[in-house]
Design a protein around this motif. Structure first.
Motif, PDB file in Angstrom:
ATOM      1  N   PRO A 209       0.828  -1.210   0.000  1.00 55.42           N
ATOM      2  CA  PRO A 209       0.000   0.000   0.000  1.00 55.42           C
ATOM      3  C   PRO A 209       0.859   1.254   0.000  1.00 55.42           C
ATOM      4  O   PRO A 209       1.930   1.287   0.628  1.00 55.42           O
ATOM      5  CB  PRO A 209      -0.793  -0.122   1.310  1.00 55.42           C
ATOM      6  N   TYR A 210       0.384   2.295  -0.707  1.00 50.70           N
ATOM      7  CA  TYR A 210       1.138   3.550  -0.667  1.00 50.70           C
ATOM      8  C   TYR A 210       0.268   4.790  -0.791  1.00 50.70           C
ATOM      9  O   TYR A 210       0.747   5.915  -0.605  1.00 50.70           O
ATOM     10  CB  TYR A 210       2.251   3.567  -1.714  1.00 50.70           C
ATOM     11  N   ILE A 211      -1.017   4.635  -1.077  1.00 48.02           N
ATOM     12  CA  ILE A 211      -1.959   5.754  -1.098  1.00 48.02           C
ATOM     13  C   ILE A 211      -3.248   5.278  -0.432  1.00 48.02           C
ATOM     14  O   ILE A 211      -3.729   4.181  -0.734  1.00 48.02           O
ATOM     15  CB  ILE A 211      -2.266   6.229  -2.535  1.00 48.02           C
ATOM     16  N   SER A 212      -3.806   6.081   0.447  1.00 46.20           N
ATOM     17  CA  SER A 212      -5.105   5.752   1.024  1.00 46.20           C
ATOM     18  C   SER A 212      -6.182   6.585   0.343  1.00 46.20           C
ATOM     19  O   SER A 212      -5.906   7.671  -0.175  1.00 46.20           O
ATOM     20  CB  SER A 212      -5.123   6.011   2.535  1.00 46.20           C
ATOM     21  N   GLN A 213      -7.389   6.059   0.352  1.00 44.21           N
ATOM     22  CA  GLN A 213      -8.483   6.815  -0.243  1.00 44.21           C
ATOM     23  C   GLN A 213      -9.789   6.450   0.444  1.00 44.21           C
ATOM     24  O   GLN A 213     -10.023   5.305   0.812  1.00 44.21           O
ATOM     25  CB  GLN A 213      -8.583   6.567  -1.754  1.00 44.21           C
ATOM     26  N   ALA A 214     -10.614   7.458   0.627  1.00 46.15           N
ATOM     27  CA  ALA A 214     -11.932   7.285   1.235  1.00 46.15           C
ATOM     28  C   ALA A 214     -12.799   8.443   0.772  1.00 46.15           C
ATOM     29  O   ALA A 214     -12.296   9.478   0.312  1.00 46.15           O
ATOM     30  CB  ALA A 214     -11.827   7.273   2.758  1.00 46.15           C
ATOM     31  N   LEU A 215     -14.093   8.270   0.895  1.00 49.60           N
ATOM     32  CA  LEU A 215     -15.001   9.364   0.578  1.00 49.60           C
ATOM     33  C   LEU A 215     -15.021  10.375   1.724  1.00 49.60           C
ATOM     34  O   LEU A 215     -14.927  10.012   2.893  1.00 49.60           O
ATOM     35  CB  LEU A 215     -16.415   8.830   0.337  1.00 49.60           C
ATOM     36  N   PHE A 216     -15.142  11.649   1.370  1.00 48.43           N
ATOM     37  CA  PHE A 216     -15.327  12.719   2.347  1.00 48.43           C
ATOM     38  C   PHE A 216     -16.150  13.797   1.653  1.00 48.43           C
ATOM     39  O   PHE A 216     -16.683  13.566   0.560  1.00 48.43           O
ATOM     40  CB  PHE A 216     -13.984  13.248   2.871  1.00 48.43           C
ATOM     41  N   LEU A 217     -16.291  14.956   2.278  1.00 48.55           N
ATOM     42  CA  LEU A 217     -17.137  16.012   1.715  1.00 48.55           C
ATOM     43  C   LEU A 217     -16.291  17.172   1.224  1.00 48.55           C
ATOM     44  O   LEU A 217     -15.444  17.700   1.956  1.00 48.55           O
ATOM     45  CB  LEU A 217     -18.128  16.523   2.765  1.00 48.55           C
ATOM     46  N   LEU A 218     -16.516  17.570  -0.024  1.00 51.64           N
ATOM     47  CA  LEU A 218     -15.991  18.812  -0.577  1.00 51.64           C
ATOM     48  C   LEU A 218     -17.159  19.794  -0.658  1.00 51.64           C
ATOM     49  O   LEU A 218     -18.213  19.455  -1.219  1.00 51.64           O
ATOM     50  CB  LEU A 218     -15.405  18.579  -1.964  1.00 51.64           C
ATOM     51  N   TYR A 219     -17.004  20.987  -0.104  1.00 54.77           N
ATOM     52  CA  TYR A 219     -18.129  21.921  -0.121  1.00 54.77           C
ATOM     53  C   TYR A 219     -17.654  23.329  -0.491  1.00 54.77           C
ATOM     54  O   TYR A 219     -16.476  23.679  -0.347  1.00 54.77           O
ATOM     55  CB  TYR A 219     -18.870  21.932   1.219  1.00 54.77           C
ATOM     56  N   ASN A 220     -18.601  24.116  -0.978  1.00 57.80           N
ATOM     57  CA  ASN A 220     -18.330  25.469  -1.447  1.00 57.80           C
ATOM     58  C   ASN A 220     -18.491  26.446  -0.277  1.00 57.80           C
ATOM     59  O   ASN A 220     -19.612  26.705   0.170  1.00 57.80           O
ATOM     60  CB  ASN A 220     -19.289  25.820  -2.584  1.00 57.80           C
ATOM     61  N   LYS A 221     -17.376  26.982   0.214  1.00 59.00           N
ATOM     62  CA  LYS A 221     -17.415  27.857   1.383  1.00 59.00           C
ATOM     63  C   LYS A 221     -18.115  29.194   1.089  1.00 59.00           C
ATOM     64  O   LYS A 221     -18.449  29.927   2.027  1.00 59.00           O
ATOM     65  CB  LYS A 221     -15.995  28.119   1.890  1.00 59.00           C
ATOM     66  N   LYS A 222     -18.339  29.471  -0.166  1.00 61.89           N
ATOM     67  CA  LYS A 222     -19.068  30.704  -0.499  1.00 61.89           C
ATOM     68  C   LYS A 222     -20.503  30.647  -0.008  1.00 61.89           C
ATOM     69  O   LYS A 222     -21.103  31.683   0.322  1.00 61.89           O
ATOM     70  CB  LYS A 222     -19.029  30.913  -2.024  1.00 61.89           C
ATOM     71  N   TYR A 223     -21.042  29.432   0.064  1.00 60.18           N
ATOM     72  CA  TYR A 223     -22.442  29.278   0.444  1.00 60.18           C
ATOM     73  C   TYR A 223     -22.645  28.418   1.700  1.00 60.18           C
ATOM     74  O   TYR A 223     -23.726  28.450   2.300  1.00 60.18           O
ATOM     75  CB  TYR A 223     -23.235  28.630  -0.707  1.00 60.18           C
ATOM     76  N   VAL A 224     -21.652  27.621   2.073  1.00 65.14           N
ATOM     77  CA  VAL A 224     -21.803  26.667   3.174  1.00 65.14           C
ATOM     78  C   VAL A 224     -20.773  26.977   4.254  1.00 65.14           C
ATOM     79  O   VAL A 224     -19.582  27.116   3.967  1.00 65.14           O
ATOM     80  CB  VAL A 224     -21.597  25.217   2.681  1.00 65.14           C
ATOM     81  N   THR A 225     -21.230  27.085   5.502  1.00 67.23           N
ATOM     82  CA  THR A 225     -20.306  27.287   6.606  1.00 67.23           C
ATOM     83  C   THR A 225     -19.754  25.947   7.081  1.00 67.23           C
ATOM     84  O   THR A 225     -20.313  24.884   6.808  1.00 67.23           O
ATOM     85  CB  THR A 225     -21.000  27.965   7.791  1.00 67.23           C
ATOM     86  N   ALA A 226     -18.647  26.002   7.834  1.00 65.15           N
ATOM     87  CA  ALA A 226     -18.065  24.777   8.386  1.00 65.15           C
ATOM     88  C   ALA A 226     -19.048  24.076   9.306  1.00 65.15           C
ATOM     89  O   ALA A 226     -19.099  22.842   9.361  1.00 65.15           O
ATOM     90  CB  ALA A 226     -16.771  25.116   9.135  1.00 65.15           C
ATOM     91  N   GLU A 227     -19.851  24.847  10.028  1.00 65.43           N
ATOM     92  CA  GLU A 227     -20.852  24.251  10.920  1.00 65.43           C
ATOM     93  C   GLU A 227     -21.937  23.545  10.114  1.00 65.43           C
ATOM     94  O   GLU A 227     -22.357  22.431  10.461  1.00 65.43           O
ATOM     95  CB  GLU A 227     -21.468  25.338  11.814  1.00 65.43           C
ATOM     96  N   GLN A 228     -22.402  24.166   9.034  1.00 60.41           N
ATOM     97  CA  GLN A 228     -23.432  23.537   8.192  1.00 60.41           C
ATOM     98  C   GLN A 228     -22.911  22.257   7.548  1.00 60.41           C
ATOM     99  O   GLN A 228     -23.667  21.313   7.339  1.00 60.41           O
ATOM    100  CB  GLN A 228     -23.897  24.523   7.120  1.00 60.41           C
ATOM    101  N   ALA A 229     -21.611  22.227   7.246  1.00 60.04           N
ATOM    102  CA  ALA A 229     -21.034  21.061   6.573  1.00 60.04           C
ATOM    103  C   ALA A 229     -20.948  19.846   7.481  1.00 60.04           C
ATOM    104  O   ALA A 229     -20.659  18.743   7.008  1.00 60.04           O
ATOM    105  CB  ALA A 229     -19.644  21.397   6.033  1.00 60.04           C
TER     106      ALA A 229
END
Length: 478
Positions: free
Chosen positions: A143-163
């Motif tokens: 193994p040499y790279i890990s991968q998993a799903l996470f969330l990418l969000y647009n900070k222009k419209y979404v706050t860290a708390e909302q995410a």
């Protein structure tokens, strides 16, 4: 152990469009890496040869779509690299077809054993050739790279708390108005749309889902009361005006760029594309959000029994919190069985270098490949000031999601095919979209889940359904 010895003459024609290091007329070891990593591994190959002047081989770094390398190996492994990057769920298929070689180099094996989490060490072991009673399991990959799903969000419209929650994402989309959707997914296959199936109950961090436990084809269970409630949550969320979407023909990049979709359930390999769509200053990254079951999610779901264990399953309760789940996987280096046997020790030496902690760390700094070794989160904290904040958050989120995920459990090519390619993902998508309200009842949802479970075990739909659900799906229903 007998290893096929086939000199890769076909590689010579490929080298004109790849990076050759230290040629000088010497024979070459060819390494296939992801297109995004070519320049980095070319640089590391140069450094390796400088430090090992007696290595005896040039190194060719070839950029590929690493997601399709497993298929290329099956089609004709003699036309592939000596060292090939694949996703770990391809190992069983390739090893049991005798297309990749077991790792027997003691130094490399010791590094793999010392550096990797148990979850990765278990999925890189398999059988050489068809599995038979008493056959030995070998280690096939580093193994040499890990991968998993996470969330990418647009900070222009979404706050860290909302995410932090799907409810928060939906509130952000509602506030923006018009046809704005809270989130989308990269695709509708069994990996990219798996976060509800794999959701984890909080705070216990548990799931009733069983998917090829221990590599057993018939050890699956997805008909539970919990999975019915999770599927109903998905139905409701994807059908609300500002909830989720599976995307339009224009693609998620256009939707995110236009602001009609505010976030993406994705992997790190989509980080740069998301950044290009929203602008570097607007990229937010977080672990996958939580959500709570509503009263309508649990309505009509009574107590039942697990058909395999006989254990009672309580009716799900409104307000129960879940975190969206993921497959927590690794990309690995494997040795092509078609590589010249004379190269084997040098190939092992090169893999040991490329998969070392030090090179994995540098690969993150220069190519944003998230390390696979255990404890990588400590390193990521130490370099947070050396990378963009969003890149740091991307790595931090992906590593943390490993706590809410399982490695893809496809220990054979058959399991991989049954899960991904025999219509189960299509059934799940159809039941989630629920366009004609065919799946409004508990029975109709559980029927879909039974069919999926049956496909996972048998590779086809049942010809007839049991009288009562949940039911044992092990027996063939021809």
């Amino acid at each position: 152990m007998k290893r096929k010895s086939v000199f890769l003459c076909s590689i010579i024609g490929l080298l004109s469009c790849t990076s050759l290091v230290g040629c000088g007329g010497s024979p070459t070891i060819t390494v296939w890496v992801g297109n995004e990593s070519v320049e980095f591994y070319k640089e590391k190959a140069t450094e390796f040869l400088a430090a090992n002047p007696d290595f005896g081989y040039g190194i060719s770094i070839v950029g590929t779509d690493s997601g399709t390398n497993g298929g290329a190996m099956v089609q004709d492994n003699t036309a592939c690299g000596d060292i090939v990057t694949i996703a770990h769920d391809n190992i069983g298929k390739l090893s049991q077809l005798s297309l990749i070689s077991p790792i027997t180099n003691e130094s490399l094996l010791a590094q793999i054993e010392a550096d990797n989490p148990d979850s990765f060490k278990s999925v890189i072991q398999n059988y050489l050739g068809p599995q038979t009673e008493g056959a030995k399991k070998w280690t096939f990959a580093a193994p040499y790279i890990s991968q998993a799903l996470f969330l990418l969000y647009n900070k222009k419209y979404v706050t860290a708390e909302q995410a932090k929650t799907f409810e928060g994402l939906e509130a952000a989309a509602t506030a923006k108005g018009e046809d704005t959707k809270a989130f989308t997914v990269m695709g509708t296959d069994g990996f990219n749309y798996s976060f509800t199936l794999l959701a984890r109950k909080l705070p216990e961090n548990t799931s009733s889902l069983r998917l090829y436990e221990g590599g057993e084809k018939t050890d699956c269970y997805v008909q539970s009361n919990e999975e019915v409630a999770l599927q109903r949550w998905a139905q409701e969320t994807f059908n609300r005006d500002h909830g989720g979407t599976f995307g339009s023909d224009s693609g998620w990049e256009v939707e995110v760029k236009n602001g009609t979709v505010l976030s993406l359930v994705a992997g790190s390999w989509k980080y740069n594309a998301f950044k290009a769509s929203v602008g570097a200053e607007n990229v937010g990254c977080a672990i996958l959000p939580t959500f709570k079951l509503t009263s309508s999610c649990v309505e009509g779901i009574g107590a039942s029994k697990n058909p395999y264990t006989g254990a009672d399953e309580a009716a799900p309760v409104a307000g129960t919190e879940y975190r969206a789940g993921t497959f927590a996987d690794c990309k690995v280096f494997v040795i092509n069985m078609a590589a010249d046997e004379a190269k084997y020790d040098k190939i092992s030496q090169l893999i040991q270098y490329f998969s070392s902690k030090e090179v994995q760390n540098e690969s993150f700094l220069k190519a944003l490949n998230v390390p696979a070794y255990k404890g990588a989160e400590a390193y990521i904290e130490t370099i947070k000031d050396q990378v963009e904040e969003s890149a740091y958050m991307m790595a931090k989120s992906q590593v943390e999601m490993a706590n809410y995920g399982i490695p893809q459990p496809f220990s054979t090519g058959t399991l991989n095919t049954y899960y991904y390619s025999k219509s189960a993902p299509d059934l799940l998508k159809e039941a989630t979209i629920n366009a004609s309200h065919t799946y409004d009842t508990v029975d109709s949802i559980r029927t879909t889940l039974f069919k999926m479970e049956y496909i996972w075990m048998h590779g086809k739909l049942p010809n007839n359904m049991p009288d009562k659900l949940p039911a044992d799906a092990k027996e063939k229903r021809d």
